[in-house]
Design a protein around this motif. Structure first.
Motif, PDB file in Angstrom:
ATOM      1  N   GLY A  76       0.837  -1.190   0.000  1.00 29.67           N
ATOM      2  CA  GLY A  76       0.000   0.000   0.000  1.00 29.67           C
ATOM      3  C   GLY A  76       0.877   1.248   0.000  1.00 29.67           C
ATOM      4  N   THR A  77       1.998   1.181  -0.720  1.00 34.00           N
ATOM      5  CA  THR A  77       2.974   2.268  -0.696  1.00 34.00           C
ATOM      6  C   THR A  77       3.205   2.874  -2.076  1.00 34.00           C
ATOM      7  OG1 THR A  77       4.647   0.536  -0.797  1.00 34.00           O
ATOM      8  CG2 THR A  77       4.235   1.503   1.355  1.00 34.00           C
ATOM      9  N   GLY A  78       2.470   2.399  -3.090  1.00 36.14           N
ATOM     10  CA  GLY A  78       2.523   3.026  -4.415  1.00 36.14           C
ATOM     11  C   GLY A  78       3.898   2.990  -5.061  1.00 36.14           C
ATOM     12  N   ASN A  79       4.165   3.971  -5.925  1.00 36.41           N
ATOM     13  CA  ASN A  79       5.423   3.999  -6.681  1.00 36.41           C
ATOM     14  C   ASN A  79       6.625   4.209  -5.783  1.00 36.41           C
ATOM     15  OD1 ASN A  79       4.392   3.519  -9.237  1.00 36.41           O
ATOM     16  ND2 ASN A  79       3.834   5.683  -9.517  1.00 36.41           N
ATOM     17  N   ASP A  80       6.427   4.970  -4.702  1.00 40.76           N
ATOM     18  CA  ASP A  80       7.523   5.201  -3.774  1.00 40.76           C
ATOM     19  C   ASP A  80       8.010   3.872  -3.185  1.00 40.76           C
ATOM     20  OD1 ASP A  80       9.158   7.006  -1.999  1.00 40.76           O
ATOM     21  OD2 ASP A  80       7.969   5.984  -0.470  1.00 40.76           O
ATOM     22  N   GLY A  81       7.068   2.980  -2.905  1.00 40.69           N
ATOM     23  CA  GLY A  81       7.434   1.674  -2.362  1.00 40.69           C
ATOM     24  C   GLY A  81       8.258   0.859  -3.344  1.00 40.69           C
ATOM     25  N   LEU A  82       7.885   0.930  -4.631  1.00 38.94           N
ATOM     26  CA  LEU A  82       8.665   0.216  -5.651  1.00 38.94           C
ATOM     27  C   LEU A  82      10.090   0.754  -5.717  1.00 38.94           C
ATOM     28  CD1 LEU A  82       5.970   0.044  -8.487  1.00 38.94           C
ATOM     29  CD2 LEU A  82       6.936  -1.904  -7.238  1.00 38.94           C
ATOM     30  N   ALA A  83      10.216   2.075  -5.658  1.00 38.56           N
ATOM     31  CA  ALA A  83      11.549   2.694  -5.754  1.00 38.56           C
ATOM     32  C   ALA A  83      12.421   2.285  -4.569  1.00 38.56           C
ATOM     33  CB  ALA A  83      11.411   4.218  -5.817  1.00 38.56           C
ATOM     34  N   ARG A  84      11.809   2.258  -3.371  1.00 41.26           N
ATOM     35  CA  ARG A  84      12.605   1.905  -2.190  1.00 41.26           C
ATOM     36  C   ARG A  84      13.034   0.444  -2.216  1.00 41.26           C
ATOM     37  NH1 ARG A  84      11.514   5.718   2.564  1.00 41.26           N
ATOM     38  NH2 ARG A  84      10.477   7.486   1.567  1.00 41.26           N
ATOM     39  N   ALA A  85      12.123  -0.433  -2.642  1.00 43.26           N
ATOM     40  CA  ALA A  85      12.485  -1.850  -2.738  1.00 43.26           C
ATOM     41  C   ALA A  85      13.614  -2.027  -3.749  1.00 43.26           C
ATOM     42  CB  ALA A  85      11.266  -2.683  -3.140  1.00 43.26           C
ATOM     43  N   GLN A  86      13.513  -1.278  -4.859  1.00 43.59           N
ATOM     44  CA  GLN A  86      14.544  -1.373  -5.895  1.00 43.59           C
ATOM     45  C   GLN A  86      15.903  -0.914  -5.358  1.00 43.59           C
ATOM     46  OE1 GLN A  86      13.349  -2.711  -8.997  1.00 43.59           O
ATOM     47  NE2 GLN A  86      15.530  -3.123  -9.053  1.00 43.59           N
ATOM     48  N   GLN A  87      15.874   0.135  -4.515  1.00 43.39           N
ATOM     49  CA  GLN A  87      17.138   0.610  -3.912  1.00 43.39           C
ATOM     50  C   GLN A  87      17.820  -0.484  -3.098  1.00 43.39           C
ATOM     51  OE1 GLN A  87      16.149   4.067  -1.524  1.00 43.39           O
ATOM     52  NE2 GLN A  87      15.163   5.045  -3.285  1.00 43.39           N
ATOM     53  N   THR A  88      17.021  -1.240  -2.351  1.00 44.69           N
ATOM     54  CA  THR A  88      17.648  -2.289  -1.525  1.00 44.69           C
ATOM     55  C   THR A  88      18.231  -3.375  -2.417  1.00 44.69           C
ATOM     56  OG1 THR A  88      15.593  -3.577  -1.245  1.00 44.69           O
ATOM     57  CG2 THR A  88      16.022  -1.842   0.378  1.00 44.69           C
ATOM     58  N   CYS A  89      17.545  -3.694  -3.521  1.00 43.37           N
ATOM     59  CA  CYS A  89      18.075  -4.691  -4.456  1.00 43.37           C
ATOM     60  C   CYS A  89      19.398  -4.214  -5.056  1.00 43.37           C
ATOM     61  CB  CYS A  89      17.080  -4.967  -5.591  1.00 43.37           C
ATOM     62  SG  CYS A  89      15.597  -5.817  -5.051  1.00 43.37           S
ATOM     63  N   GLU A  90      19.438  -2.937  -5.413  1.00 44.67           N
ATOM     64  CA  GLU A  90      20.668  -2.394  -6.012  1.00 44.67           C
ATOM     65  C   GLU A  90      21.833  -2.470  -5.027  1.00 44.67           C
ATOM     66  OE1 GLU A  90      19.336   1.464  -7.299  1.00 44.67           O
ATOM     67  OE2 GLU A  90      18.101   0.562  -8.885  1.00 44.67           O
ATOM     68  N   ALA A  91      21.538  -2.121  -3.770  1.00 42.45           N
ATOM     69  CA  ALA A  91      22.612  -2.133  -2.767  1.00 42.45           C
ATOM     70  C   ALA A  91      23.149  -3.549  -2.558  1.00 42.45           C
ATOM     71  CB  ALA A  91      22.096  -1.554  -1.449  1.00 42.45           C
ATOM     72  N   LEU A  92      22.242  -4.524  -2.484  1.00 38.80           N
ATOM     73  CA  LEU A  92      22.712  -5.897  -2.263  1.00 38.80           C
ATOM     74  C   LEU A  92      23.425  -6.423  -3.502  1.00 38.80           C
ATOM     75  CD1 LEU A  92      22.935  -8.339  -0.424  1.00 38.80           C
ATOM     76  CD2 LEU A  92      20.666  -9.074  -1.185  1.00 38.80           C
ATOM     77  N   ALA A  93      22.937  -6.051  -4.681  1.00 40.10           N
ATOM     78  CA  ALA A  93      23.578  -6.493  -5.913  1.00 40.10           C
ATOM     79  C   ALA A  93      25.007  -5.958  -5.981  1.00 40.10           C
ATOM     80  CB  ALA A  93      22.767  -6.032  -7.130  1.00 40.10           C
ATOM     81  N   THR A  94      25.197  -4.697  -5.605  1.00 40.86           N
ATOM     82  CA  THR A  94      26.544  -4.119  -5.600  1.00 40.86           C
ATOM     83  C   THR A  94      27.453  -4.894  -4.645  1.00 40.86           C
ATOM     84  OG1 THR A  94      25.611  -1.959  -6.095  1.00 40.86           O
ATOM     85  CG2 THR A  94      27.839  -1.982  -5.164  1.00 40.86           C
TER      86      THR A  94
END
Lengths: 408, 408
Positions: free
Chosen positions: A87-105
């Motif tokens: 229930g967090t909309g586009n902002d939620g997608l962006a934040r989840a993506q940030q965590t994926c990027e950090a772990l991928a790095t």
């Protein structure tokens, strides 16, 4: 109190070759608790997932589906508790993506090779920066025999950590299946909710793995209900690292059936553990509907019984209140059901037949069954060969208390 | 405690020409309480009924349908509380038939001119002999201004008696509509459950009466839920004695619409009274779903919200737990729902839009609405013109207490 459920001993959760797990105290919502889990997967691990059908599905669920569809291979799972990012909309997608990027790095792979999972409060912004800050700690303690810590790290309002292992032989090799899960309702207070991870070192083709998870989930997580609510975040993931040393299995192999049985048993025990730890549960009930025309109608009747607040409160009260069960069978929606042909059993006790109370039934027999912590409700429809089974728990004062007080 | 509901004053329930009511203390289950009601109808009264869809429908429901189908005209209703005569098989049918025969003899009509109704405990043999023994007392006090006693006589675990009257003018004549109902859950502990009787002295053709009851029930009793359970005994009966003095109405008459409005209002107020007296209710909630593609999907979403134990406990706790409402909308089963287009309001407060919390929303505003005894939940789907409305109550400790303790 959970019904006949204790946390697994750490040594009973067997390592799976190709899987390493690390946890961190990242203070996602509360300090001093394990709330981030990283699961690192050997290259070549095959992954299959089933996810909630809720239209309000959470941001991490959407991203998991995208990353699985990308087909570039999954190298790690990232799980946080404390916040569901739903229930967090586009902002939620962006934040989840940030965590994926950090772990991928950190793991030197691509963001689409990470599957993110979140569980916890709905409609609050995900504190991505705190999760990212916790990653070095989780990565530093990555190890193969860390399943018990992982089971604990994914708990939210669970009282007991949930995990189980099984082993079998395939082509002379020992194959391990280990799974963990969290959840203590199909949906929690304002938590979201059921997560399950099952890993094996078996080698399985992707189509066979996809079939396997569907088979297992239909006989486990799809057969439980605590309150009938379906979460925004439910997810089950099956991982096959292929490191056990045998040739890759397809659905045609006899060994595939043995593996399927082991994985299904692990899934079933995890699913049952969720019900045993159901909010306010004091009883564990198996609702078995037999001799139906098809499985669908059996499930329909089983769920009508399992969802009825009236029946669930009667079980809490140890009251053999058969009328409530008959009424639920009657309104389950099987339009041409002939109620004069069905039989209802509590445990081994025949309680109703021919549209009413069985002549042989005495209430003391029903009451004795209702006192037990594990109760079988059997409905024999007398109109076919199909059957279905659902597990649920009773409905107590504590259910109301937990769900009324949770946020305060 | 019932939510904003008091028993109607006896003088507020207006007599309906052609209808006489008499009650008795027949000791069906407990002594010293009114538990048998006889409603005597003038010759020529038209009757229409809607009954439970539960496959385990009670013996009296089966007999009502037979007697209405016989088409010989209905001369009296016979209602007992204390015993539902449900789940009683052929023996239950025979006992219900005995009570019809006894009343028919006393009123000098045929047994198929009697409609029997029972409410109370399920799966116990109907004490037909005690009901029959009570008939002389009920018949002796038959009178037109006895609606308040009748409303009391049909109560089971209802805390408050339920009745309402309305009047209108048709062709220069005053027409009265008076209704009574009982029930404090769609189904009770082991009670069975909702009964409603609405009488008017209007003259209405049979097809118009049948259409009228369907219209009224769809906007009243079919829009309420306490716990989602559908009783084995639910019945609503509409009686039109035709004694008001105007020409018989068909669906084409303008006055028919006025009558329909009055009957629907009476039905709606009675249905709402059942929710207000819902087991353990502390709040009365209206769930309104708007801007849907069709009424069916609006109802589906409204019921998903109204049935969720998680949402109902949150209302009990005055907790503006929006995630639970969004989750229910998401799992309601509207497959192509675009959650980014819907808006959710608590009262006048916009709480969610664009898939997440509204930017303007502050929790204090939601909390203020949740403190109220009457709460409107509005979901605007943004995909069409249809709407639906459902009334329900919250889920409290007392719900569990009432349902766990009822039989002990």
């Amino acid at each position: 109190m959970p019904v006949n459920l204790v946390a697994p001993e750490a040594r009973s959760l067997l390592p799976v070759a190709g899987v390493e797990l690390g946890v961190a105290e990242a203070h996602v919502r509360k300090p001093n608790r394990k709330d981030v889990l990283v699961v690192k997967l050997a290259d070549g691990t095959r992954v299959s997932g089933v996810f909630t059908l809720n239209r309000f599905c959470a941001a991490p669920v959407l991203i998991c589906k995208q990353h699985l569809a990308a087909g570039t291979g999954i190298r790690a799972l990232l799980v946080n508790t404390g916040n569901a990012n739903a229930g967090t909309g586009n902002d939620g997608l962006a934040r989840a993506q940030q965590t994926c990027e950090a772990l991928a790095t950190a793991l030197q792979c691509q963001p689409e090779q990470i599957l993110p999972f979140s569980t916890g409060v709905i409609m609050e912004p995900l504190p991505a920066e705190r999760i990212i800050a916790g990653l070095p700690q989780a990565i530093a303690n990555l190890k193969a025999d860390n399943w018990a810590d992982a089971a604990e790290a994914i708990m939210t309002t669970d009282i007991v950590a949930k995990g189980v292992s099984r082993q079998l032989e395939i082509g002379g090799n020992t194959v391990t299946v280990t799974g963990i899960a969290k959840g203590s309702g199909m949906i929690h207070p304002n938590m979201a909710t059921m997560l399950g991870y099952i890993a094996t070192d078996a080698a399985v083709s992707q189509p066979a793995l996809d079939a396997l998870i569907q088979h297992a989930v239909n006989r486990s997580f799809n057969c439980i209900t605590v309150d009938g609510d379906t979460s925004t975040n439910d997810a089950l993931v099956l991982l096959a690292t292929g490191q056990a040393g045998h040739a890759e299995l397809t659905e045609a192999d006899a060994d595939y059936l043995a593996l399927r049985e082991a994985v299904t048993e692990v899934a079933m025990l995890l699913a049952q553990a969720i019900v045993r730890d159901g909010e306010g549960a004091t009883k564990f009930m198996t609702i078995q509907v037999e001799a139906g025309q098809d499985e669908a109608e059996c499930r329909q009747i089983a769920y009508a019984i399992a969802h009825s607040p009236l029946i669930k409160t009667a079980f809490f009260a140890s009251d053999p209140n058969l009328g409530r069960i008959l009424a639920a069978i009657g309104y389950a929606g099987v339009a041409d059901l002939d109620v004069s042909k069905l039989k209802l059993y509590l445990g081994d006790v025949l309680v109703a037949e021919q549209g009413g109370r069985a002549a042989s039934y005495v209430e003391a027999d029903g009451a004795a069954v209702m006192q037990q912590a594990e109760i079988l409700v059997r409905v024999v429809l007398g109109r076919g060969e199909a059957s279905a089974r659902v597990w649920t728990c009773d409905f107590s004062y504590d259910y109301v208390k937990i769900n009324a007080d949770y946020r305060s």
